[in-house]
Scaffold this motif. Structure first.
Motif, mmCIF file in Angstrom:
data_model
loop_
_atom_site.group_PDB
_atom_site.id
_atom_site.type_symbol
_atom_site.label_atom_id
_atom_site.label_comp_id
_atom_site.label_asym_id
_atom_site.label_seq_id
_atom_site.Cartn_x
_atom_site.Cartn_y
_atom_site.Cartn_z
ATOM 1 N N HIS A 61 0.937 -1.250 0.052
ATOM 2 C CA HIS A 61 -0.095 0.048 -0.106
ATOM 3 C C HIS A 61 0.975 1.337 -0.016
ATOM 4 C CE1 HIS A 61 -2.952 -2.952 1.223
ATOM 5 N NE2 HIS A 61 -3.878 -2.200 0.846
ATOM 6 N N LEU B 209 -4.530 2.969 4.604
ATOM 7 C CA LEU B 209 -4.679 1.501 4.809
ATOM 8 C C LEU B 209 -3.497 0.845 5.123
ATOM 9 C CD1 LEU B 209 -7.265 0.831 2.017
ATOM 10 C CD2 LEU B 209 -7.580 1.548 4.271
ATOM 11 N N ILE C 258 -2.826 -1.386 8.808
ATOM 12 C CA ILE C 258 -2.629 -2.781 8.565
ATOM 13 C C ILE C 258 -1.450 -2.965 9.559
ATOM 14 C CG2 ILE C 258 -1.664 -4.769 7.280
ATOM 15 C CD1 ILE C 258 -2.865 -3.448 4.867
ATOM 16 N N GLY D 18 -7.119 -8.971 2.621
ATOM 17 C CA GLY D 18 -6.059 -7.657 2.450
ATOM 18 C C GLY D 18 -5.526 -7.740 1.148
ATOM 19 N N TRP D 19 -5.053 -8.635 0.659
ATOM 20 C CA TRP D 19 -4.484 -8.683 -0.853
ATOM 21 C C TRP D 19 -5.478 -8.380 -1.881
ATOM 22 C CZ3 TRP D 19 0.141 -7.395 -1.951
ATOM 23 C CH2 TRP D 19 1.424 -7.668 -0.923
ATOM 24 N N GLY E 125 -8.363 -7.212 -1.648
ATOM 25 C CA GLY E 125 -8.647 -5.827 -1.605
ATOM 26 C C GLY E 125 -7.673 -4.665 -2.132
ATOM 27 N N PHE E 126 -6.553 -5.032 -1.962
ATOM 28 C CA PHE E 126 -5.358 -4.283 -2.425
ATOM 29 C C PHE E 126 -5.512 -4.232 -4.039
ATOM 30 C CE2 PHE E 126 -1.131 -4.055 -4.295
ATOM 31 C CZ PHE E 126 -0.611 -3.301 -4.013
ATOM 32 N N SER F 6 -11.244 -1.113 -0.836
ATOM 33 C CA SER F 6 -10.875 -0.559 0.515
ATOM 34 C C SER F 6 -11.677 -1.233 1.486
ATOM 35 C CB SER F 6 -10.904 0.983 0.732
ATOM 36 O OG SER F 6 -12.361 1.328 0.394
ATOM 37 N N VAL G 249 -10.216 -4.594 2.465
ATOM 38 C CA VAL G 249 -8.983 -4.288 3.269
ATOM 39 C C VAL G 249 -9.513 -4.110 4.729
ATOM 40 C CG1 VAL G 249 -7.052 -3.126 3.852
ATOM 41 C CG2 VAL G 249 -7.868 -3.545 1.341
#
Ligand code: HAS
Length: 555
Positions: free
Chosen positions: A25, A80, A84, A102-103, A105-106, A152, A155
């Protein structure tokens, strides 16, 4: 039962796999800073009247790249990534499932960013960062922005799952302060971005695809500002996390009060959302009672910032006196001014005093008539987000990046970081100062110089436009310096251990009451306030300007 002290000691490092996700990020954030900053430089040069953009590039094209990349991409990605790391540091390593979310979403966000950026670069979406209708962009731009928002949320979901897991394992205890703050920040983002998601999905995408030939402009602006004001607090709260939790540790002091910090964050959640009308005070179609109500609520959202100012002063004074500072201000000298991790965010705090005063002027109903749509507003947000928030993010990068990469900030880099902040302060004082003054003289914001270059009064503005160009150029030097430091911390700084500083709460602080973390109460009040502030005026907008109406609200 674990005490607050023991809790802080439970996790001391961000897990390497979580660190990778956070860093991904942060990479995007700093790439956005470079391109967006370059466009900022081009803008001030154009506004000086001494420079014309080459190769047919448009002023509004450059302004859109600048606003979208710095206002939406740099901020969202940095925040973000920071969150994390903060969750992993204070609530423990993410599970594989949480990290995978998380990945996912990224990558959704990044696909959206690339799609939207491509359209802007092709001059198919020169609609500025507010993408107000009736300016229309290519549908791919809107889909790209929608993907950024949806990514987002995913995430955010990973962080909420982590938080819930922590609370399950520690029943009856208040969560680590930093994790709690991350969740308030995320809750604010999710609730407010629903507004822009509705605008984009139900209004702008169908309209840009030609499925409908009209769009309700007032409704679209209202949905945007329902999102747009809490957006600015979404930017501010991570800076407050650093001020409340990290800075006390860096200066060797203690967090003044855990309860006060939590209360201030909850007040932000309540009052930052139902205030979007203060961006629409000059717009027709909204009854003055509802505007007045939202102005009152805006003044309420000033309170948690005043609580923060009080808390920060208390933390500094207590530490300064502990180190032997005497007299009214003797303690000031005892603070660690040569440590960039403290000095850089401190400049951000100091800038927030005039910046916040400017915000109160903006919100003051009749005074808003004077400054609205003038470049004063641009001066205001360069002091708030581009100084207070951004300098705090830079200050945080000086420990966060080496912590994540397993490196250290050298003495030379620390010195350069302080020079960078001074360069930034000088550049911003000149640029933002000139914007405030010439704004009061009536100079419009978002205007290509050529559109008013011939006007009589414009000649009075010229010295201020030149001052903006000078300030903007100095700021660009500041961008080069920070990027140099960031690249050093990511790839070249010596290997070593760097602490992720998390402060402990003062022994003298009152125990934190559990109701401060009762989400049922706070979310209910939050939703009730939103419904109260928006239901009647939005029904009014829809009823009085139904699709097909020839009313002024349609295009
Ligand atoms: Fe704002 C417009 C009102 C805060 C950002 N704002 C904008 C826009 C942006 C923005 C981006 O009511 C433009 C949007 C656009 O494109 O049109 N703003 C406020 C108010 C506050 C405020 C009342 N704004 C922010 C923050 C932002 C931000 C924070 C970004 C991060 N703003 C407005 C209004 C408009 C507006 C209108 C619309 C104008 C128009 O007509 O278009 C308040 O939250 C400010 C409260 C802050 C304080 C300061 C507390 C001080 C502290 C520092 C303590 C210092 C210490 C150090 C401890 C009361 C916490 C000591 C140091 C020493 C040296 C002593």
């Amino acid at each position: 039962m674990t005490t607050i002290k023991e809790k802080a000691k439970e996790f001391t490092k961000v897990d390497r796999r979580d660190g990778k996700l956070a860093l991904a990020h942060i990479y995007v954030a700093f790439i956005a800073l470079f391109i967006g900053g370059l466009c900022g430089l081009l803008q001030v040069l154009v506004r000086s009247g001494k420079f014309t953009l080459p190769w047919g590039i448009g002023y509004y094209q450059v302004l859109t790249v600048h606003g979208v990349l710095l206002g939406l991409i740099l901020t969202t990605y940095f925040i973000l990534g920071f969150q994390i790391a903060a969750m992993s540091r204070t609530s423990g390593t993410f599970t594989n499932k949480q990290r995978s979310l998380g990945w996912i979403g990224f990558w959704i966000m990044t696909t959206g960013t690339i799609a939207a950026a491509t359209m802007v670069l092709l001059n198919e979406a020169s609609v500025l960062y507010t993408f107000y209708a009736p300016l229309q962009a290519h549908w791919i731009f809107y889909v790209g922005m929608a993907l950024v928002v949806v990514g987002s949320w995913i995430v955010g979901l990973a962080k909420i799952m982590k938080y819930r897991e922590w609370r399950k394992v520690h029943p009856g205890e208040s969560s680590p302060l930093l994790s709690f703050m991350v969740i308030v920040n995320m809750a604010m983002w999710i609730i407010c971005s629903l507004g822009v998601a509705v605008e984009v999905v139900f209004q702008l995408i169908p309209w840009s695809l030609g499925w409908v030939d009209k769009v309700d402009v007032l409704l679209s602006r209202t949905l945007f500002w329902y999102f747009g004001h809490p957006l600015v607090y979404f930017w501010l709260l991570p800076a407050y996390m650093v001020w409340y939790v990290v800075i006390p540790k860096i200066i060797g002091g203690k967090i003044f009060s855990d309860a006060l910090a939590r209360l201030s964050f909850m007040l932000f959640l309540l009052f930052s959302i139902p205030v979007g009308f203060h961006h629409q005070l000059t717009e027709p179609g909204i009854e003055s009672f509802w505007k007045f109500l939202q102005v009152v609520l805006t003044m309420m959202v000033v309170i948690p910032s005043l609580l923060t100012a009080f808390s920060m002063f208390a933390t500094f004074e207590l530490r300064g006196r502990q180190l032997g500072g005497k007299g009214l201000f003797g303690w000031v000298k005892k603070l660690p001014w040569k440590d960039a991790r403290f000095a850089v965010p401190f400049i951000g705090m100091a800038a927030f005093i005039p910046a916040g005063a400017g915000g109160i002027i903006n919100a003051s109903h009749q005074m808003n008539q004077l400054i609205h749509n003038t470049i004063w507003v641009t001066g205001h947000f360069h002091l708030t987000v581009a100084t207070t928030v951004v300098l705090t993010f830079f200050g945080a990068s000086y420990w966060l990046l080496p912590h994540l990469t397993g490196r250290v900030l050298t003495k030379q880099m620390n010195k350069l970081a302080i020079i960078q902040a001074i360069v930034w302060t000088v550049g911003m004082s000149i640029m933002s100062g000139a914007m405030h003054i010439v704004g009061l003289m009536g100079a419009p914001r978002r205007s290509d110089f050529s559109t008013y270059g011939g006007a009589e009064q414009a000649t009075d503005w010229i010295p201020y436009q030149i001052a903006q160009a000078v300030g903007g150029t100095i700021l660009f030097v500041g961008i080069i310096l920070i990027l140099y430091i960031v690249v050093n911390l990511l790839f070249f700084a010596p290997k070593g251990e760097t602490e992720f500083p998390v402060g402990e709460v003062s022994e003298n602080a009152e125990k934190t009451p559990m109701w401060l973390e009762n989400w049922k109460i706070w979310l209910t009040i939050c939703i009730a306030l939103i419904l109260f502030a928006y239901t009647v005026p939005v029904i009014d907008m829809i009823q009085n300007a139904p699709p097909g109406s020839k009313g002024y609200k349609f295009w």
